[in-house]
Motif scaffolding. Structure first.
Motif, PDB file in Angstrom:
ATOM      1  N   ALA A 172       0.844  -1.191   0.000  1.00 38.60           N
ATOM      2  CA  ALA A 172       0.000   0.000   0.000  1.00 38.60           C
ATOM      3  C   ALA A 172       0.879   1.240   0.000  1.00 38.60           C
ATOM      4  CB  ALA A 172      -0.905  -0.003   1.223  1.00 38.60           C
ATOM      5  N   ASP A 173       0.685   2.085  -1.002  1.00 38.27           N
ATOM      6  CA  ASP A 173       1.522   3.270  -1.133  1.00 38.27           C
ATOM      7  C   ASP A 173       0.758   4.491  -0.640  1.00 38.27           C
ATOM      8  OD1 ASP A 173       3.585   4.893  -1.718  1.00 38.27           O
ATOM      9  OD2 ASP A 173       3.432   4.716  -3.907  1.00 38.27           O
ATOM     10  N   GLU A 174       1.109   4.955   0.546  1.00 34.51           N
ATOM     11  CA  GLU A 174       0.455   6.111   1.163  1.00 34.51           C
ATOM     12  C   GLU A 174      -1.059   6.054   1.058  1.00 34.51           C
ATOM     13  OE1 GLU A 174       2.217   9.861   0.486  1.00 34.51           O
ATOM     14  OE2 GLU A 174       4.213   8.999   0.185  1.00 34.51           O
ATOM     15  N   PRO A 175      -1.648   4.991   1.602  1.00 37.50           N
ATOM     16  CA  PRO A 175      -3.099   4.834   1.467  1.00 37.50           C
ATOM     17  C   PRO A 175      -3.874   5.877   2.256  1.00 37.50           C
ATOM     18  CG  PRO A 175      -2.243   3.196   2.949  1.00 37.50           C
ATOM     19  CD  PRO A 175      -1.057   3.898   2.383  1.00 37.50           C
ATOM     20  N   ILE A 176      -3.211   6.600   3.160  1.00 38.55           N
ATOM     21  CA  ILE A 176      -3.984   7.543   3.971  1.00 38.55           C
ATOM     22  C   ILE A 176      -3.610   8.994   3.691  1.00 38.55           C
ATOM     23  CG2 ILE A 176      -4.456   5.928   5.844  1.00 38.55           C
ATOM     24  CD1 ILE A 176      -2.149   7.241   7.368  1.00 38.55           C
ATOM     25  N   ALA A 177      -2.774   9.188   2.669  1.00 37.71           N
ATOM     26  CA  ALA A 177      -2.458  10.576   2.325  1.00 37.71           C
ATOM     27  C   ALA A 177      -3.753  11.284   1.965  1.00 37.71           C
ATOM     28  CB  ALA A 177      -1.482  10.612   1.154  1.00 37.71           C
ATOM     29  N   SER A 178      -3.870  12.519   2.352  1.00 39.66           N
ATOM     30  CA  SER A 178      -5.029  13.349   2.025  1.00 39.66           C
ATOM     31  C   SER A 178      -6.339  12.839   2.620  1.00 39.66           C
ATOM     32  CB  SER A 178      -5.189  13.536   0.510  1.00 39.66           C
ATOM     33  OG  SER A 178      -5.649  12.350  -0.086  1.00 39.66           O
ATOM     34  N   LEU A 179      -6.263  12.093   3.709  1.00 36.95           N
ATOM     35  CA  LEU A 179      -7.495  11.758   4.429  1.00 36.95           C
ATOM     36  C   LEU A 179      -7.476  12.496   5.766  1.00 36.95           C
ATOM     37  CD1 LEU A 179      -7.896   7.925   3.920  1.00 36.95           C
ATOM     38  CD2 LEU A 179      -8.756   9.810   2.539  1.00 36.95           C
ATOM     39  N   ASP A 180      -8.663  12.738   6.322  1.00 38.89           N
ATOM     40  CA  ASP A 180      -8.651  13.396   7.623  1.00 38.89           C
ATOM     41  C   ASP A 180      -8.158  12.386   8.665  1.00 38.89           C
ATOM     42  OD1 ASP A 180     -10.968  12.133   9.151  1.00 38.89           O
ATOM     43  OD2 ASP A 180     -11.925  12.722   7.266  1.00 38.89           O
ATOM     44  N   PRO A 181      -7.583  12.883   9.783  1.00 38.26           N
ATOM     45  CA  PRO A 181      -6.887  12.017  10.738  1.00 38.26           C
ATOM     46  C   PRO A 181      -7.746  10.848  11.208  1.00 38.26           C
ATOM     47  CG  PRO A 181      -6.607  14.310  11.342  1.00 38.26           C
ATOM     48  CD  PRO A 181      -7.546  14.283  10.184  1.00 38.26           C
ATOM     49  N   GLU A 182      -9.033  11.113  11.440  1.00 33.71           N
ATOM     50  CA  GLU A 182      -9.900  10.062  11.957  1.00 33.71           C
ATOM     51  C   GLU A 182     -10.007   8.912  10.952  1.00 33.71           C
ATOM     52  OE1 GLU A 182     -14.354  10.359  13.662  1.00 33.71           O
ATOM     53  OE2 GLU A 182     -13.050  12.112  13.874  1.00 33.71           O
ATOM     54  N   ILE A 187      -8.499   3.582   8.430  1.00 35.15           N
ATOM     55  CA  ILE A 187      -7.992   2.812   7.284  1.00 35.15           C
ATOM     56  C   ILE A 187      -6.758   2.011   7.698  1.00 35.15           C
ATOM     57  CG2 ILE A 187      -6.963   3.016   4.990  1.00 35.15           C
ATOM     58  CD1 ILE A 187      -9.603   3.929   4.479  1.00 35.15           C
ATOM     59  N   VAL A 188      -5.872   2.649   8.467  1.00 38.60           N
ATOM     60  CA  VAL A 188      -4.680   1.937   8.927  1.00 38.60           C
ATOM     61  C   VAL A 188      -5.086   0.746   9.791  1.00 38.60           C
ATOM     62  CG1 VAL A 188      -2.692   2.078  10.464  1.00 38.60           C
ATOM     63  CG2 VAL A 188      -3.080   3.853   8.775  1.00 38.60           C
ATOM     64  N   ALA A 189      -6.033   0.989  10.682  1.00 38.73           N
ATOM     65  CA  ALA A 189      -6.505  -0.094  11.545  1.00 38.73           C
ATOM     66  C   ALA A 189      -7.064  -1.223  10.692  1.00 38.73           C
ATOM     67  CB  ALA A 189      -7.568   0.435  12.505  1.00 38.73           C
ATOM     68  N   LEU A 190      -7.853  -0.854   9.695  1.00 37.09           N
ATOM     69  CA  LEU A 190      -8.476  -1.836   8.815  1.00 37.09           C
ATOM     70  C   LEU A 190      -7.422  -2.686   8.115  1.00 37.09           C
ATOM     71  CD1 LEU A 190     -11.076  -2.795   7.324  1.00 37.09           C
ATOM     72  CD2 LEU A 190     -10.601  -1.024   5.643  1.00 37.09           C
ATOM     73  N   LEU A 191      -6.436  -2.025   7.534  1.00 41.72           N
ATOM     74  CA  LEU A 191      -5.410  -2.750   6.776  1.00 41.72           C
ATOM     75  C   LEU A 191      -4.613  -3.687   7.687  1.00 41.72           C
ATOM     76  CD1 LEU A 191      -4.028  -0.018   4.330  1.00 41.72           C
ATOM     77  CD2 LEU A 191      -5.020  -2.211   3.696  1.00 41.72           C
ATOM     78  N   THR A 192      -4.170  -3.155   8.825  1.00 43.90           N
ATOM     79  CA  THR A 192      -3.330  -3.991   9.686  1.00 43.90           C
ATOM     80  C   THR A 192      -4.128  -5.155  10.278  1.00 43.90           C
ATOM     81  OG1 THR A 192      -3.703  -2.341  11.410  1.00 43.90           O
ATOM     82  CG2 THR A 192      -1.587  -2.268  10.279  1.00 43.90           C
TER      83      THR A 192
END
Ligand SMILES: Nc1ncnc2c1ncn2[C@@H]1O[C@H](COP(=O)(O)OP(=O)(O)OP(=O)(O)O)[C@@H](O)[C@H]1O
Ligand SMILES: [Mg+2]
Lengths: 235, 533
Positions: A172-182, A187-192
């Motif tokens: 995954a290449d910067e899957p959370i760039a440009s998302l709001d912190p929440e 998304i990070v929790a989901l992926l891991t």
């Protein structure tokens, strides 16, 4: 399992390598955060793993197979096992959401099957797409035009596509760039979690390090192409 | 094959020479008349608006329709061809040069104006030097179009190789006809090559003007037989149709529309199939090279010539027209579609390929959907062009209004013929307006949607239907070919100045919103990423 041994990637005409002697071991079910400033080679390293970029020297083993040696069919088979979530989560705008999601199945489908799906998706196939979307929480977007999605939704469609691929590893290449912190944390929790539950090796590049420590087993940092370990797995 | 003897080719020298001469002479007249008109429009002389409107309206009469009129007025032979080309290209040269001159940078021109310079001074010292490269480039493009037109106006007896071809077909001498078609394709290829030379050494262009002067001199008796022309013209007035002719009119219109629509659909199908196997990001280069040759040939043969061939093989009637338009459009669209496929945004394609998808699946899931909108734009333009073409192929026996026009000319029913000319004109004008609106609607429908990644997406281009229908987009080399003709005028500096203060003033002549054109990708994006195997 993914093994990188002294991997060097030099773009043609570039003065110095974009990735300079990176070594890394990622076991199944393990998640690695790849951090580093812009231009440090994160994208390049991820793309090298599924051979979208050829490596200059070193070795990359995916499930014990050296990727440099692969051609045509074998290469396609490798890519089928490695799901890529690109930095700009490159969905095809003109397709419907379910079509983008089921693109994850293209590796196991014949070409004819793929073209038939575009015109006449079967109920079973749509159910598969819906399940994948449900896991990322947007099942209701199944038939929406992709161009009408928000940034966070697009991100989740890209993840759903990766899930449909039933991969051994997710890059995954910067899957959370440009998302709001929440949303980013979600998304990070989901992926891991997915990685842990389904026994998928996850390598995820990030700009921010904030919650990396909480979610990832390993954290490595790229700087000018060189890799440095910030957190190692306990085992 | 005695037909291919040196003697045979010798016998073609005169018609080939006539064809070239007609194109040169027609262009010469068009320049002599069109450029002053363009200057008048660009310097906003009194009546500039009326001139501009007149030029636009004139351009809606198809070249072959003008040719048939000219044949009636001036008699068979090259003089008619010259007259038809002169009128058609005066409209084109006048309108387009005016737009080019209006795009000249403001400050130097204003400086000139401040010196109290008159219109001619303004044009010769300010506007023309500023836009000379664009004007030359456009001039060459126009000449290439004129060359093709010069071949086809012959089909109604206006002289040159076209007349020779029709003669051979009417005499059922198919071997000779085939040989003439070979010569004709070679001639078109030669003009393209010559076009490259002229762009490199602009002075060689004077040869064309010299040939033009010579041809005018040779044809002067016929060209200036004005009393005969006036007498014949009087016979056309007032244009009218008899009752049975009026009764047949709806069927004729329907037939013409059907030829245009079905022909375009056939062209789109062929273009789609051939475009896929001639895009470099889809098939190996050897295949691309081969298929490109096929498409080049299909495109090099004008609709009217396809029509002549097909009328012989499938018989007189709309089917020949549909196939003629379909084959030529297939050649044009195949190339444009292939470029659209090649120009799609790379990242989404890579991300589909990264799932392990086969080539064909990648085409279906990424390349075609990504190119879809562009294909639509090209197809719509082609439909618009094909309305003209449909009206015109009728004249060589392929059905519709054109056939009625041709028959009335053959039977000396000049009043009916004049009526058909007016009707053809009206159809083309109506369809142009319709196309313009369809595009505007499409654009405003899309305009509101935010676009992602606008920075790296599309190369800009500007195009308007009228500009594209100058020639059918199948002609030409260099700047005016690859893209819709009009975009060619934007030299790098020109695009910079275009975005400046002048924009608002010129917006009347360029009605397209800036982001609209962004939908029309044209330049190839070269990706620095090494190609993944
Ligand atoms: N296709 C390419 N051709 C040549 N050089 C490239 C190419 N792609 C990247 N580079 C160079 O390689 C280096 C690493 O780029 P890369 O995209 O891997 O960085 P990154 O860490 O992903 O940056 P970001 O956080 O901005 O996405 C940069 O110096 C970049 O300029
Ligand atoms: Mg990157």
């Amino acid at each position: 399992m993914i093994v990188l041994d002294e991997v060097v990637v030099r773009y043609p005409g570039a003065q110095r390598p974009a990735v300079d002697g990176a070594s890394l071991l990622v076991k199944t079910g393990e998640s690695v955060a790849l951090v580093g400033p812009s231009g440090s080679g994160k994208t390049t390293l991820l793309r090298a793993i599924n051979r979208l970029v050829p490596i200059t020297s070193g070795t990359i083993l995916v499930d014990g197979v050296a990727v440099e040696s692969l051609q045509d069919k074998a290469l396609r088979a490798l890519r089928t096992r490695l799901a890529m979530i690109a930095q700009h989560h490159d969905l095809v705008d003109r397709l419907r959401v379910h079509q983008n999601v089921m693109a994850g199945a293209l590796g196991r489908w014949s070409s004819l099957h793929a073209l038939r799906y575009l015109a006449f998706p079967l109920r079973g196939e749509l159910d598969e797409a819906r399940n994948a979307l449900a896991r990322v929480g947007i099942a209701e977007k199944l038939r929406a035009p992709t161009s009408a999605l928000s940034g966070g939704e697009r991100q989740r469609v890209a993840i759903a596509r990766a899930l449909v691929q039933q991969p051994h590893a997710i890059l995954a290449d910067e899957p959370i760039a440009s998302l709001d912190p929440e949303l980013a944390e979600q998304i990070v929790a989901l992926l891991t979690t997915l990685a842990k539950e389904s026994g998928i090796a996850l390598i995820c590049s990030l700009h921010q390090v904030q919650f990396a420590d909480r979610y990832f087993d390993q954290i490595v940092r790229l700087e000018g192409g060189r890799l440095e370990r910030l957190k190692s797995s306990v085992a | 094959m005695t037909q291919l003897s040196p003697h045979f080719f010798g016998s073609l020298l005169v018609p080939v020479g006539q064809t070239i001469g007609m194109a040169c002479a027609g262009m010469l007249l068009a320049l002599v008349i069109g450029i002053p008109l363009a200057i008048a429009v660009a310097t906003r002389a009194p009546g500039a608006r009326a001139i501009a409107a007149g030029l636009s309206a004139l351009r809606a009469i198809p070249d072959l329709t003008l040719a048939i009129l000219a044949v009636v007025l001036l008699g068979l032979g090259p003089a008619a061809g010259i007259a038809a080309l002169a009128v058609f290209y005066t409209a084109m040269v006048g309108k387009v040069s005016a737009e080019l001159l209006l795009a000249a940078p403001v400050p130097p021109v204003d400086a000139l104006r401040a010196t109290g310079s008159g219109r001619v001074g303004l044009a010769t010292f300010g506007l023309i030097p500023a836009m000379l490269p664009d004007l030359l480039s456009f001039g060459m493009y126009a000449f290439e179009c004129a060359m093709r037109a010069s071949i086809i106006v012959g089909a109604v007896g206006a002289g040159g190789i076209g007349t020779e071809l029709v003669g051979a077909i009417n005499a059922l001498d198919y071997a000779r006809a085939a040989a003439i078609i070979v010569v004709l394709v070679a001639l078109i290829a030669a003009v393209d090559t010559f076009g490259i030379a002229v762009r490199r050494y602009p002075r060689t262009g004077f040869v064309l003007l010299a040939i033009g002067v010579l041809t005018l001199w040779i044809d002067r008796p016929q060209l200036f037989a004005l009393s005969h022309a006036f007498v014949t013209f009087a016979k056309m007035l007032p244009p009218q149709l008899s009752l049975p002719e009026l009764g047949a009119l709806p069927r004729l219109l329907w037939e013409t529309a059907a030829i245009a629509v079905v022909g375009t659909a056939l062209g789109a199908l062929l273009g789609f199939a051939f475009g896929l196997v001639c895009a470099r990001n889809i098939v190996p280069f050897a295949v691309v090279a081969l298929v490109r040759r096929v498409l080049d040939t299909a495109r090099a043969i004008p609709e009217v010539v396809w029509g002549l061939i097909l009328v012989v093989s499938v018989g007189i009637g709309p089917l020949a027209g549909i196939l003629a338009l379909g084959l030529h459009s297939g050649g044009v669209l195949g190339k444009l579609y292939a470029e659209a496929f090649e120009n799609v945004d790379r990242p989404p394609v890579l991300s589909i390929a990264a799932t392990g998808a086969s080539k064909l699946s990648t085409v279906g899931f990424a390349i075609v959907p990504l190119a879809w909108r562009t294909l639509g734009v090209h197809t719509l333009f082609r439909l618009e062009w094909n309305v003209r073409a449909a009206a015109v192929v009728g004249m060589i026996g392929a059905g519709g209004i054109g056939q009625a026009l041709f028959l009335s000319q053959q039977l000396f029913f000049y009043k009916a013929m004049a009526a058909y000319v007016l009707i053809t004109w009206a159809i083309v004008l109506a369809f142009d307006a319709f196309g313009e609106r369809a595009r505007a609607a499409r654009l405003s429908a899309e305009g509101g949607r935010p676009r992602r990644r606008s920075g790296r997406t599309r190369a800009r281009s500007r195009t308007r239907s009228s500009d594209r229908s100058l020639c059918d987009g199948s002609a030409g080399t260099g700047r005016f070919r690859e893209r819709p003709p009009f975009e060619g005028r934007a030299a790098p500096s020109a695009s910079a100045r275009r975005s400046g203060a002048r924009k608002s003033r010129r917006s009347a002549s360029r009605s397209m919103p800036p982001n609209a054109s962004a939908r029309y990708p044209s330049r190839r994006r070269t990706s620095p990423v090494p190609r993944a195997p």
